[in-house]
Structure formats: structure tokens, C-alpha cells
Design a protein around this motif. Structure first.
Motif, PDB file in Angstrom:
ATOM      1  N   PHE A  45      -0.564  -3.476  -6.361  1.00  0.00           N
ATOM      2  CA  PHE A  45      -1.021  -3.402  -4.973  1.00  0.00           C
ATOM      3  C   PHE A  45      -2.542  -3.267  -4.895  1.00  0.00           C
ATOM      4  O   PHE A  45      -3.065  -2.823  -3.876  1.00  0.00           O
ATOM      5  CB  PHE A  45      -0.360  -2.213  -4.258  1.00  0.00           C
ATOM      6  N   PHE A  46      -3.255  -3.645  -5.956  1.00  0.00           N
ATOM      7  CA  PHE A  46      -4.710  -3.553  -5.917  1.00  0.00           C
ATOM      8  C   PHE A  46      -5.390  -4.814  -6.435  1.00  0.00           C
ATOM      9  O   PHE A  46      -6.553  -5.058  -6.141  1.00  0.00           O
ATOM     10  CB  PHE A  46      -5.181  -2.328  -6.693  1.00  0.00           C
ATOM     11  N   ILE A 388      -2.227   1.213  -7.203  1.00  0.00           N
ATOM     12  CA  ILE A 388      -3.022   1.167  -5.979  1.00  0.00           C
ATOM     13  C   ILE A 388      -4.438   1.575  -6.331  1.00  0.00           C
ATOM     14  O   ILE A 388      -4.736   1.963  -7.459  1.00  0.00           O
ATOM     15  CB  ILE A 388      -2.439   2.089  -4.881  1.00  0.00           C
ATOM     16  N   LEU A 399      -6.515   6.020  -0.002  1.00  0.00           N
ATOM     17  CA  LEU A 399      -5.760   5.123  -0.870  1.00  0.00           C
ATOM     18  C   LEU A 399      -5.995   3.697  -0.388  1.00  0.00           C
ATOM     19  O   LEU A 399      -5.869   3.409   0.798  1.00  0.00           O
ATOM     20  CB  LEU A 399      -4.271   5.460  -0.816  1.00  0.00           C
ATOM     21  N   ARG A 400      -6.328   2.809  -1.313  1.00  0.00           N
ATOM     22  CA  ARG A 400      -6.613   1.417  -0.952  1.00  0.00           C
ATOM     23  C   ARG A 400      -5.491   0.515  -1.448  1.00  0.00           C
ATOM     24  O   ARG A 400      -5.141   0.528  -2.637  1.00  0.00           O
ATOM     25  CB  ARG A 400      -7.953   0.977  -1.540  1.00  0.00           C
ATOM     26  N   ILE A 401      -4.949  -0.271  -0.536  1.00  0.00           N
ATOM     27  CA  ILE A 401      -3.805  -1.138  -0.816  1.00  0.00           C
ATOM     28  C   ILE A 401      -4.220  -2.573  -0.505  1.00  0.00           C
ATOM     29  O   ILE A 401      -4.546  -2.894   0.640  1.00  0.00           O
ATOM     30  CB  ILE A 401      -2.591  -0.719   0.028  1.00  0.00           C
ATOM     31  N   LEU A 419       5.379   4.419  -2.426  1.00  0.00           N
ATOM     32  CA  LEU A 419       4.289   5.170  -1.814  1.00  0.00           C
ATOM     33  C   LEU A 419       4.806   6.370  -1.029  1.00  0.00           C
ATOM     34  O   LEU A 419       4.191   7.447  -1.052  1.00  0.00           O
ATOM     35  CB  LEU A 419       3.480   4.253  -0.889  1.00  0.00           C
TER      36      LEU A 419
END
Length: 428
Positions: A45-46, A388, A399-401, A419
Motif C-alpha cells: 500500500f505504499f 504502508i 499513515l500514508r496509503i 489496517l
């Protein structure tokens, strides 16, 4: 400590950050998944910091790279380069900038550095307007305009940087205003600032701040800024390193969300266009791009191999409407995450567009940033097979998605479920 980790620490800088208490070595990937050296499989997811834009090991890209490498890997910009010309033609058209010229670099840092060079040379001014909480790269000039102290190791700079309000909607002195009032206050601040300084060369701004925690102003802010800038001849540079190529779903470029009458004077790009290969660049009108009065080249910018990758990747993205997929699947994922967050005291906000989503964490019952909680969620998600990122201007508590744009609904649901469990474990 693994042998590779020990070797890493022995020869690489201490400030070269690694995720996780026990760092992982990613050995291969396919689609939206990657595997580590221990054989563990992860839903990604990153995307290597928003860089694997379409998919890992996308056959169309790997085939283009292999075929081009079999012909010639490098020639430099001193010779005609067919893949570079073809990719430049497509990007010039997609940019919307009239009579556009494209200069290729190897990274977003170098792209922004080039844009600053062009702006200051064209305007004969070393003053730059930048946004608070911004991030634009790690070179000397781009560090000098970065408005995020966690990524700015020195205050020394060849530029005079003036920071304006507007990058963060829900914090700061204007947070309690309505959207229209927020925009009016930011414009008034900009006009007041311009009344006290000599004429700046340009404003550089991310439509959605990436490292800053996926924060964004209300739609229309940059249109209002543009009117003020245009009256004074000040250029507008849109940093699309993270927002470009349809990631936000609603628009191909981030600047388009602001109902601006015409494109920016310059836009910079990188990351996703190469799907993991090193491509960056700047687009500007011929008048601005050609303002330099000395020779310049880029030894590795525009490499035949990376240009072939970019062409194949861009073709795949457009033919499979990955922008539309980012809008549809990203919209579902954001709503799912907001429903989860509504049940948790430790989540301040879920924000973003398309497949560019931020979850801001606070210490329960307060508005205080919770970087320890963010680190704990990162670890808990990895343990369950989800990668993530994190960031934010308030002590790295977001949190960066940002998955590849080909993410499926089933994968979005899987990631959201992981998550939810990670958030509950780490914040309660």
C-alpha cells in the motif's frame, strides 16, 4: 540484527532511514504484492513511496526495458534519442501547457531543482514562495525551500524562501474558518507578504502535500493565488511528483482540482511515470524553458531504457483507465477507512483523494500528534502482511496509503481489514 542490516549500518549514512525495528529486504514483486528475503508476502500500500504506479513487474514495462536494453542502454542527451522525444511529445500534450518543452531528469528532486533554476533565471530573482509543511527534495536548493523541519537538515540556501499559509487545512491559525474564509485569509496573507518584499520568482506548491502527510487546501486556493501572482508576473510551479498521472482519481494532475484558468507556468513530475525506473522532469513553455543562455545536458536524464519504461507505463495507465480505477477503488477505500476511524479515539482525520490517503493519529482524547502510535501501526500492519508509509509535519503521525493504481476492490478490502486490526492494536 540480520547480516545485511549490519552491513548496511557499517557502510551507509545514519540518516538513511529504514522502516521497521527489524528492517525487511524486498526481493521481488508482482501486481500489488511484494515478497521479502524470508519469503513473507505483503500487500503493498505504499508502492516504493508512490513510485510503483501501475503494478510490480508489469509485463509491458519489463518487456520494454528488456528490449531497449538489448539495443542500447545509454547515449546521453548529446545525441538524438527517439524514446525521449516520443515520451516528451506525450507529456507535453498531457500537461496542457501551451508550446510546452520537457526536460528529463532522474528524480523529483532534480526536476524541482531545474524548475527553480528556470524560474530564478527567467525572473532574475532569487526569492521563492513556498508552502508551510511542504517537501520538494533533498538537493541543496530543494532543501532550502522545504517547509518541513523534519526533512530540512540545514537553513543555508542560495535562495530566499518566503513561506505562505494554505497547505494544511485542519491545523494552524485558519483551521476553524469555512473553506471560503480559509481561502480569503490565505490570499490576504499572500498579498500582505508581497507588499513587504521584492518581486519573487515563483511560487512552488504541491497540490496535495506528500511527505507532509497528504494534506491539502480547499479546492480553489491555487486559482485564487494564481490571480495574485499573475498580476505581479510571478510564476507558479506545480510540484506533481506525487499527485500526477491520475493518482488523485478525480483529475490527471493535482492542480486541476483548483478550477484554475489555465495550467501552471511549470509542472514537475517523477516517481510514478517510471513505475520504478528513475524518471523525473519539468514541463514549461518554450519561453521559460529556453531562457537559459548557456549549455546544459543531463547525463542520465532521458536514458533510452527509462524512457522506454515510461512510454510503456504511460500507455498502460491510459489504456486501462487507471485514473478511473483510482477514483472508484480509492473512493471505496477512503469511505471504509473513515467508517473505521469513526470508532477510534486515536484517529483525528482520514483525508485524501483517489489512491492517495492519509490517516492522522493523535493521542486519544487530545489533539496532540502521536508519532509513537503511527510507528506502532506501521509495525502491526507489516506483521499482518501490509506495507504502508508514514509522514506528516507534526512529528510523523500520519499513515500514508498509496497503492499501485491497479488496486482491486478485494485488495482494498483486505488492506482496510488489516489496517483496522492494526489501528485497534496500536491506538487502544
Amino acid at each position: 540484527m540480520t547480516d545485511l542490516y549490519a552491513r548496511h549500518k557499517a557502510v551507509l549514512p545514519d540518516w538513511l532511514a529504514l522502516y521497521y525495528e527489524d528492517p525487511i529486504e524486498i526481493t521481488h514483486g508482482e501486481g500489488r504484492h511484494v515478497w521479502d528475503a524470508k519469503g513473507n508476502k505483503y500487500l503493498d500500500f505504499f508502492g516504493g513511496i508512490l513510485t510503483t504506479m501501475t503494478a510490480h513487474a508489469l509485463p509491458e514495462v519489463t518487456k520494454a526495458v528488456s528490449e531497449q536494453a538489448g539495443r542500447i542502454i545509454h547515449s546521453s542527451t548529446l545525441y538524438l534519442n527517439r524514446p525521449m522525444v516520443e515520451l516528451a511529445e506525450r507529456i507535453a500534450h498531457l500537461s496542457g501547457i501551451p508550446d510546452a518543452r520537457v526536460f528529463f531528469t532522474t528524480s523529483g528532486t532534480e526536476a524541482n531543482d531545474t524548475a527553480l533554476l528556470l524560474a530564478t533565471a527567467y525572473r532574475q530573482s532569487n526569492q521563492i514562495l513556498a508552502m508551510r509543511n511542504s517537501y520538494h527534495g533533498r538537493s541543496f536548493t530543494t532543501v532550502g525551500i522545504t517547509g518541513n523541519k523534519g526533512w530540512s537538515p540545514t537553513s543555508l540556501s542560495p535562495l530566499q524562501t518566503l513561506y505562505v499559509h494554505g497547505g494544511v487545512r485542519t491545523r494552524g491559525p485558519y483551521a476553524d474558518l469555512s473553506d471560503d474564509e480559509f481561502i480569503a485569509a490565505c490570499v490576504a496573507d499572500l498579498e500582505d507578504l508581497l507588499g513587504h518584499v521584492r518581486s519573487p520568482a515563483a511560487l512552488i506548491a504541491e497540490p496535495i502535500q506528500g511527505v507532509g502527510g497528504f494534506t491539502a487546501p480547499p479546492d480553489g486556493l491555487f486559482a485564487a493565488f494564481r490571480e495574485v501572482l499573475r498580476e505581479r508576473g510571478i510564476l507558479w510551479i506545480s510540484d506533481e511528483v506525487q499527485t500526477g498521472w491520475g493518482r488523485t482519481g478525480e483529475h490527471f494532475w493535482g492542480w486541476q482540482a483548483h478550477a484554475v484558468s489555465g495550467p501552471p507556468d511549470m509542472l514537475t513530475f517523477a516517481k510514478g511515470i517510471g513505475n520504478g525506473t528513475s524518471i523525473g522532469g519539468v514541463v514549461a513553455s518554450a519561453e521559460i524553458m529556453n531562457c537559459l543562455d548557456s549549455n546544459s545536458i543531463s547525463t542520465f536524464g532521458g536514458s533510452p531504457v527509462t524512457m522506454a519504461a515510461g512510454l510503456a507505463n504511460l500507455t498502460y495507465l491510459l489504456e486501462h483507465d487507471l485514473q478511473g480505477n483510482a477514483r472508484r477503488v480509492g473512493g471505496l477505500l477512503i469511505e471504509r477507512l473513515r467508517a473505521i476511524a469513526a470508532q477510534l479515539d486515536g484517529v483525528r482525520e482520514v483525508r485524501g483523494r483517489g489512491l492517495m490517503i492519509g490517516i492522522e493519529l493523535v493521542k486519544p482524547g487530545t489533539d496532540e500528534a502521536n508519532p509513537e502510535g503511527a510507528a506502532a501501526v506501521l509495525e502491526a500492519a507489516r506483521e499482518e502482511g501490509l506495507l504502508i508509509g508514514k509522514g506528516g509535519g507534526h512529528n510523523t503521525s500520519v499513515l500514508r496509503i498509496a497503492p499501485p493504481l491497479s488496486l482491486t476492490v478485494a485488495e482494498a478490502e483486505e488492506g482496510a481489514a488489516i489496517l483496522e486490526r492494526a489501528l485497534r492494536r496500536a491506538t487502544q
